[in-house]
Design a protein around this motif. Structure first.
Motif: not given
Ligand code: B12
Length: 217
Positions: A72-75, A104-109
């Motif tokens: 998740v961090s790498a992408v 973490k996914m929500v943060s990314s989005r």
């Protein structure tokens, strides 16, 4: 194209290098949102089933989580520093909540949609969350709960956040939300989003959620 169960096997084998290769291949034809929703989330839910059925142990599940976290961090798409006018969101899990991959996914989005994000992680005591919010004055606060018995605590967080001045939008999501009766969550004043798809629609369609995809109250 790799399937969720195959990716779960790579996670459980601790094969972070191959997992990343496969995920990058998936991203050649899919969006980051699709990666999270269609590949990584089902892979981790499969790990959860294996764990529940005693087919794997706690150490295996921890290893799988660590590899998923790495991927998740790498992408993550880190854009240039913003100009300070972006909308701001604080993302956190309440005290006692240890699950954080979804956060973490929500943060990314949010980030990919141009928001400035402070990811405060899981298990953040309310006092500290309030202190951070008073200092940073976020436009929104996103909360996650994986376990249904966390919902009473979540309600306290929501009420306290909605008392802040300026009042942020409060989002609530996570596995507990998708398992709970949404009716029970309605009168708290939060926007209850059942999955990443609903978040995506909120983020891309603007401030006003439409009935039928969000349980907005
Ligand atoms: C890894 C894991 C752990 C790790 C967490 C590590 C970490 N750093 O996250 C550890 C070992 C700590 C753990 C502990 C526990 N866990 Co656990 N865990 C899991 C597992 C296998 C994967 C979690 C995960 O990463 N999922 C992937 C993410 C992406 O999914 P997600 O969190 O649901 O998020 C998605 C959506 O919900 C949504 N979303 C999430 N948050 C938000 C927020 C907003 C605003 C929005 C819009 C959307 C959104 O978007 C995400 C992307 O799709 C799950 C299985 C599962 N089904 O999830 C069990 C699971 C959740 N755990 C479970 C249990 C029982 C526990 C423990 C109680 C076990 C124990 N006896 O100690 C403890 C509780 C710990 C605590 N105090 O919180 C059960 C819950 C069962 C139930 N009845 O509710 C599950 C389902 C396993 C199972 N099948 O039995 N766990």
């Amino acid at each position: 194209m790799i399937q969720p169960k195959q990716l779960a096997e790579l996670f459980l084998a601790g094969n972070d290098a191959e997992a990343l290769v496969q995920v990058r291949r998936f991203l050649e034809e899919h969006t980051q949102h699709e990666l999270f929703a269609r590949l990584l989330t089902p892979a981790m839910y499969h790990v959860g089933e294996l764990w529940e059925n005693n087919e794997i142990g706690v150490a295996d599940e921890h290893l799988a989580t660590a590899v998923c976290d790495f991927v998740v961090s790498a992408v993550e798409n880190r854009k240039q520093q913003g100009d300070g006018t972006e909308r701001k969101v604080m993302v956190l899990g309440p005290e006692g909540e240890d699950h954080y991959i979804g956060l973490k996914m929500v943060s990314s989005r949010f980030r990919e949609n141009g928001w400035s994000v402070k990811y405060l992680g899981p298990n953040l005591p309310l006092d500290h969350a309030l202190d951070a919010a008073k200092r940073w004055k976020p436009d929104a606060i996103a909360l996650s709960a994986a376990l249904v018995y966390r919902l009473p605590v979540i309600k306290t967080y929501i009420n306290e956040f909605l008392d802040l001045d300026p009042k942020p939008i409060v989002f609530l999501g996570g596995r507990a939300v998708s398992k709970a009766n949404p009716e029970a969550l309605r009168n708290e004043g939060a926007i209850v989003l059942e999955d990443l798809e609903q978040l995506e629609r909120w983020l891309t369609m603007g401030e006003e959620p439409q009935d039928g995809y969000g349980i907005s109250v």
